[in-house]
Design an enzyme around this catalytic site. Structure first.
Site, PDB file in Angstrom:
ATOM      1  N   ASP A  85       1.458   5.888  -6.999  1.00 21.99           N
ATOM      2  CA  ASP A  85       1.212   4.873  -8.026  1.00 21.99           C
ATOM      3  C   ASP A  85      -0.180   4.266  -7.896  1.00 21.99           C
ATOM      4  OD1 ASP A  85       1.508   3.374  -5.745  1.00 21.99           O
ATOM      5  OD2 ASP A  85       3.257   2.239  -6.429  1.00 21.99           O
ATOM      6  N   HIS A 123      -1.641   2.877  -5.241  1.00 23.20           N
ATOM      7  CA  HIS A 123      -1.872   1.736  -4.359  1.00 23.20           C
ATOM      8  C   HIS A 123      -2.702   2.127  -3.133  1.00 23.20           C
ATOM      9  CE1 HIS A 123       1.922   3.192  -2.326  1.00 23.20           C
ATOM     10  NE2 HIS A 123       1.213   2.871  -1.253  1.00 23.20           N
TER      11      HIS A 123
END
Length: 261
Positions: A138, A140
């Site tokens: 995602d 991060h």
């Protein structure tokens, strides 16, 4: 931003390790401050750096390190603590001084104080020269989950369900055993480094790579913050390039080809 595309994970890892070694060697024995990640992405890079150290191609005797993150509630001797990960996979195999290794303490009695002191320690050594990082599917960086502030500093962070599911592979696939909180450097902590190098490998991170280099700067993809850094490098393998435009791919390959001429 520089994007270095390598054929596979092994070549990506070797390229990253040699870049780090060259940066350390360029100091001619003077102190070099290195930020480091855990996870599967840097393992190949660590393996190559270990080989280079044993062959005396690089020394970590004057390298100071700061790790990105640590789980809250796991003692250092827990096999899934990041302290254990780093010593087992890297520090035990190189000539680094124990006092030069800095890893957040997830068992600290005052977690807020631990985070503030970590930032202070980084300032006291003159800041990070090179921060190596990986990213999640995602996007991060460290444990700066989607919608983390791009101005964030080292702090306590709650982990998302998706992150816990991904990390459950290290906890016998039992999500209940994955800690729900962690200490992590912030996005701003990473981008304050004089150089940032992000490793992105595998088809499952293709969307994250696309967001990091083609998308807009956004809290929804914290990796995109490196677009604002004056000295950022993304090192990736071919499988991670599946979502970027053909012209983007060709552009960065062309630039790197010209660098070698």
């Amino acid at each position: 931003m520089r994007v270095v595309i390598q054929n596979d994970y092994q070549k990506m890892s070797v390229w990253a390790a040699r870049h780090i070694a060259e940066a350390i060697n360029a100091r001619n024995g003077k102190r070099f401050v290195l930020g480091l990640p855990t996870g599967s992405s840097p393992l190949g890079t660590y393996k190559e750096l270990i080989r280079m150290c044993k062959n005396k191609e690089v020394s970590f005797a004057n390298v100071v390190t700061f790790n990105m993150d640590e789980y809250v509630g796991l003692p250092r001797d827990h096999e899934q603590s990041y302290w254990h990960f780093m010593w087992s996979n890297f520090f035990d195999h190189i000539d680094i001084k124990k006092e030069n290794v800095h890893i957040l303490n997830g068992m600290a009695p005052d977690l807020e104080e631990e985070c503030a002191n970590y930032e202070k320690q980084m300032r006291e050594v003159g800041g990070i020269d090179l921060f190596l990082g990986g990213i999640g599917v995602d996007g991060h960086m460290a444990f700066n989950e989607p919608f983390s502030s791009l101005a964030s500093r080292t702090r306590v962070k709650t982990l998302t369900y998706d992150t816990k599911v991904v990390n459950s592979r290290f906890f016998d696939y039992d999500i209940a055993n994955v800690p729900s909180t962690a200490l992590t450097v912030g996005v701003q902590t990473v981008t304050d480094a004089r150089e940032v190098m992000i490793l992105i490998n595998g088809h499952n991170k293709a969307r994250a790579l696309q967001a990091a280099i083609e998308g807009g700067v956004s809290q929804s993809w914290t990796c995109s913050a490196i677009q604002l850094h004056p000295n950022a490098i993304v090192v990736c393998d071919e499988p991670a390039c599946g979502e970027i435009k053909v012209d983007t791919y060709r552009y960065f390959c062309d630039i790197e080809q010209n660098e070698r001429l």
